[in-house]
Scaffold this active site. Structure first.
Site, PDB file in Angstrom:
ATOM      1  N   TYR A 103      -2.102  -1.489  10.423  1.00 33.34           N
ATOM      2  CA  TYR A 103      -2.175  -1.703   8.983  1.00 33.34           C
ATOM      3  C   TYR A 103      -0.923  -1.161   8.296  1.00 33.34           C
ATOM      4  CZ  TYR A 103      -4.023  -1.623   4.210  1.00 33.34           C
ATOM      5  OH  TYR A 103      -4.209  -1.818   2.865  1.00 33.34           O
ATOM      6  N   SER A 156       0.861  -1.180   0.000  1.00 34.05           N
ATOM      7  CA  SER A 156       0.000   0.000   0.000  1.00 34.05           C
ATOM      8  C   SER A 156       0.894   1.226   0.000  1.00 34.05           C
ATOM      9  CB  SER A 156      -0.880   0.007   1.254  1.00 34.05           C
ATOM     10  OG  SER A 156      -1.498   1.266   1.453  1.00 34.05           O
TER      11      SER A 156
END
Length: 268
Positions: A155, A142
């Site tokens: 995350y 990401s």
């Protein structure tokens, strides 16, 4: 990379980015796509879509956080359907919670799926690719694997870890002619972020845009594939002026809850 007639294995294929990647690979002439996720019913729906696009689809319902179950399923799939030429590790979960309010089960879920699940399937497939001296592994990280985000501490940590894992694996597997690539989407409008408070000013990508960027990046031989101009600008700014990026993130970070009508309506 030549996709035509090859076999791909896509984890997290039941929805969102994984589903879009399966579609994109079918469009590119991929011969067979092994679809991996926990939800067999959703996988069956994606399989029908993939076959409509001309590729053979095989559903493999499995919980990748269970190493024994994953080992059995992947080994049988390799035996029955032949070698995997492209592995796309797309399975992942995310929770948006301030760190001081985070609950341990959510933290464990993110680490188990985003890291342990990815490591498990990569280990199983990479060993077989190395023996054959061919293959490509794509690990979906990401933009938060480059620039950490408030309210997404765990995350972000898992996505940073995926970038490091990918870099190390790239060097280790190069002598075996196995290519290792990181895909770094920014905010993508999927089920996973439904209900999240988005960062102000961020334009979300669609899963289809992420899949298209992956196909382009693989064809161009990229080792890290960023999605969208905002991602490229953020990464360059992080390299040149990290203090500025940190200030901007604090300025744009979610504050008050976003009214329901402003939240994403699509999910991954």
């Amino acid at each position: 990379m030549d996709f035509y007639g090859k076999t791909a294995l896509v984890t997290g294929a039941s929805r969102g980015i994984g589903r879009a990647i399966a579609h994109a690979l079918a469009h590119q002439g991929m011969g067979r796509i092994l679809l991996v996720a926990r939800d067999a019913q959703r996988l069956a729906m994606v399989a029908a879509e993939v076959e409509h696009l001309g590729a053979e689809a095989i559903i493999l319902p499995v919980d990748l956080t269970d190493p024994i179950q994953a080992n059995v399923v992947i080994a049988r799939a390799w035996q029955h359907y032949g070698p995997v030429h492209l592995l796309v590790n797309c399975a992942g979960v995310a929770y948006q919670t301030p760190f001081l309010q985070a609950k341990l089960p959510q933290v464990q879920s993110e680490i188990s799926t985003n890291l342990i699940g990815l490591y498990t399937v990569t280990r199983l497939v990479a060993r077989r690719m190395a023996v054959r001296q061919e293959g490509c592994i794509v690990n979906v990280s990401s933009l938060m694997g480059k620039v950490a985000a408030p309210t997404m501490a765990t995350y972000s940590a898992t996505k940073f870890a995926i970038v490091g894992f990918t870099q190390a694996l790239r060097s280790e597997l190069a002598p075996h002619h196995v290519r290792v690539v990181a895909l770094l989407p920014s905010l993508t409008d999927t089920d996973m972020v439904k209900g999240f408070d988005w960062f102000r000013g961020v334009q979300p990508s669609t899963p289809e845009q992420v899949a298209a960027a992956l196909v382009r990046g693989l064809k161009q031989g990229q080792t890290e594939i960023l999605v969208g101009w905002q991602s490229h600008a953020t990464v360059w700014a992080q390299r040149l002026a990290p203090w500025l990026v940190e200030s901007m993130i604090q300025l744009l970070a979610p504050g008050k809850p976003v009214p329901p009508r402003q939240r994403p309506v699509r999910s991954t």
